[in-house]
Write an enzyme that holds these catalytic residues in place. Structure first.
Site, PDB file in Angstrom:
ATOM      1  N   ALA A 120       2.615 -56.519 -26.376  1.00  0.00           N
ATOM      2  CA  ALA A 120       2.347 -55.385 -25.491  1.00  0.00           C
ATOM      3  C   ALA A 120       0.954 -54.790 -25.635  1.00  0.00           C
ATOM      4  O   ALA A 120       0.647 -53.795 -24.987  1.00  0.00           O
ATOM      5  CB  ALA A 120       3.390 -54.299 -25.748  1.00  0.00           C
ATOM      6  N   HIS A 216      -0.269 -47.498 -26.012  1.00  0.00           N
ATOM      7  CA  HIS A 216      -0.645 -48.083 -27.297  1.00  0.00           C
ATOM      8  C   HIS A 216      -2.140 -47.855 -27.522  1.00  0.00           C
ATOM      9  O   HIS A 216      -2.951 -48.134 -26.635  1.00  0.00           O
ATOM     10  CB  HIS A 216      -0.370 -49.587 -27.315  1.00  0.00           C
ATOM     11  CG  HIS A 216       1.039 -49.952 -26.967  1.00  0.00           C
ATOM     12  ND1 HIS A 216       2.071 -49.841 -27.865  1.00  0.00           N
ATOM     13  CD2 HIS A 216       1.586 -50.419 -25.816  1.00  0.00           C
ATOM     14  CE1 HIS A 216       3.201 -50.241 -27.281  1.00  0.00           C
ATOM     15  NE2 HIS A 216       2.927 -50.588 -26.041  1.00  0.00           N
TER      16      HIS A 216
END
Length: 263
Positions: A120, A216
């Protein structure tokens, strides 16, 4: 045509199955015995659905794991013992240092390769490159919605129904994070293994009640300079705990397995 084995057939695997390169044939799917018959109903008849690597009647050119940490523990060593290359998405499994060493030794002894997929997050290539020239400090920050943290260790640390603002509920090492959040912290493990290691990478996990996306952030420092990498991703519609980009990284790994020029 090259042949692929896929370990797992959940939400991410279904996404990968639907977007495989045309010149890569999915020949085997490995799932628990209880799921064999149901998976057979979802895939083409020529695909063999098995519950054990040893039931494979051929030799796949590439194996991908999209099933979770338990499946890695059950199958990865056996795959490498056959001399087959495997790409892992559940990198958090490697927080177990003894298991990591077992896989490394098995791969070396059998001429196989274990590929850690980026999943991811973007920028893993930069972290790995910086490590070659003096990477000193890496912090990973992960922020998701309350629904994305449900069913995880987060529920023991914070009341997800009472979060009204962005709240950090966990700070620790990548090794601890990968063990406590097996379905959510594979990114942290990947960053750690690419960079300063499981015990030196700091992980901060946050919940945001006003988002439906996964954020993130990597902050790294060293003799190379500094870098900040931020990724805001959309979860799979079929599973809020799974990043769309993570599924796409598996598809990209499959494409690399058949293309002459790899990125």
């Amino acid at each position: 045509m090259k042949q692929l084995m896929m370990i797992g057939f959940g939400a991410m695997a279904s996404e990968v199955y639907a977007h495989l390169p045309q010149d890569l044939e999915l020949k085997w799917i490995v799932v628990p015995e209880r799921s064999v018959e149901s998976v057979k109903q979802k895939v083409d008849r020529h695909i063999q659905v098995i519950s054990d690597i040893n039931q494979c009647d051929g030799a796949p050119d590439y194996v991908i794991e999209v099933a979770g940490q338990a499946a890695v523990k059950e199958h990865a060593k056996n795959v490498l013992a056959h001399g087959w290359n495997i790409g892992l998405i559940s990198v958090g499994t490697l927080a177990d240092s003894e298991f990591f060493t077992e896989l490394q030794q098995t791969a070396e002894q059998n001429g196989a390769h274990l590929h850690l997929l980026a999943g991811a997050i973007a920028g893993i290539d930069g972290i790995a490159a910086a490590k070659e020239g003096g990477l000193e400090k890496v912090t990973y920050k992960g922020c998701k919605s309350p629904n994305s943290w449900r069913g995880s260790y987060a529920e023991q640390l914070i009341d997800l129904d009472q979060v009204h603002t962005v709240t950090m509920f966990y700070r620790g090492t990548a090794r601890e994070a990968a063990q406590k959040f097996p379905a959510n912290a594979n990114v942290a493990a990947t960053i750690a293994l690419a960079g300063v290691g499981m015990d030196n990478t700091i992980v901060e996990l946050t919940v945001d009640p006003d988002t439906t996306q996964n954020k993130h952030t990597i902050v790294a420092e060293g003799r190379f300079g500094q870098m900040t990498i931020e990724m805001v991703g959309v979860p799979l519609a079929s599973n809020p705990k799974t990043s769309t980009l993570a599924a796409l990284s598996v598809i990209r790994a499959c494409r690399n397995s058949v293309e002459a020029i790899q990125i």
